[in-house]
Motif scaffolding. Structure first.
Motif: not given
Length: 278
Positions: A71-86
């Motif tokens: 499949q021709d996919s188009d995916i966006c990713w973001i990794h948000l550091p857990l320390a920041a989220v908490l």
């Protein structure tokens, strides 16, 4: 298993091949713009359909399942550091939902039409060396929208392919019972398999032994408890299935590169690690 350092990371492109499980101490958000994603995560197969957005705690070992058809996919990713989220202001109970072993999946339209173009802006900001604070603020808003609309954990309704069914049964049993004093032999029996054959099958499919998979879950649970409760290290050890504080200390230090106490201190105090690439 690949264990990555927590980092603010943004990417857009086709889904990469992922032959092994990996984990990283971030909150991961995926947007399936075109094509779908299918994960093995926490002993279950989870699908992110095209036009949907998913969020999960990436300390739980996971990997992408190759699509049955190209499949021709188009995916966006973001990794948000857990320390920041908490450190963010979140609705009551939100931290527990984020740190569960599940996946929140919502229609992308529910979190805003601006979300997909935003990834390009974030990539440019991080690549230029701009202050990552703006990306984190906008990431905070994205997480709040997912929490507001993502009420149901999504799991692929179709059964796994035939050769994965016993592996899926063993993975599910492990995910549901790792807090108890179970062994690889118990996991094999849950799938009605000979322990030696079960170990060979699981390792050839997943890339780790049953014992390593069991340890992964216990480490992830210990991380969750260290970050979200005031339980003593000994209590965390028993709650996560290690049985003793010394067992937790040895396995945790080897897997995470620091003691349980140091992990709790460094992940709940201080600045989040940031980077523009992984």
């Amino acid at each position: 298993m690949d264990v990555a350092e927590p980092a603010l990371w943004v990417h857009r492109g086709s889904a990469p091949p992922m032959r092994e499980f990996h984990r990283h101490d971030d909150v991961e958000v995926n947007v399936a713009v075109r094509g779908s994603l299918e994960y093995l995560l926490g002993g279950r197969r989870v699908t992110v359909p095209e036009g949907h957005t998913a969020m999960f705690w990436a300390a739980v070992p996971h990997r992408l399942v190759p699509p049955r058809e190209p499949q021709d996919s188009d995916i966006c990713w973001i990794h948000l550091p857990l320390a920041a989220v908490l450190r963010w202001t979140l609705p009551e109970g939100a931290a527990a939902r984020i740190l569960s072993h599940g996946v929140l999946v919502v229609p992308t339209g529910a979190v805003g039409d601006h979300v997909v173009p935003q990834f390009g802006t974030w990539q440019r900001d991080l690549a230029s060396g701009a202050d990552p604070g703006t990306v984190l603020l906008e990431g905070h808003a994205l997480v709040l929208r997912i929490l507001a609309h993502g009420q149901v954990e999504a799991e692929a309704p179709a059964a796994p392919r035939t050769d994965l069914r016993p592996v899926a049964r063993m993975a599910r049993f492990t995910a549901e019972n790792f807090r108890s004093a179970i062994s690889p032999a118990d996991i094999a029996r849950a799938a009605n398999l000979n322990p030696n054959y079960a170990t060979t099958l699981f390792r050839s499919t997943v890339g780790v032994t049953l014992g390593e998979q069991l340890l992964r879950h216990r480490i992830a649970e210990a991380q969750r408890l260290l970050l979200t409760t005031s339980m003593t290290t000994a209590a965390v050890a028993h709650a996560a299935g290690f049985g003793s504080g010394s067992s937790l200390y040895a396995h945790f230090s080897k897997a995470c590169g620091c003691s349980p106490g140091a992990y709790r201190a460094t992940r709940t105090v201080g600045s989040a690690v940031t980077a523009s690439g992984r």
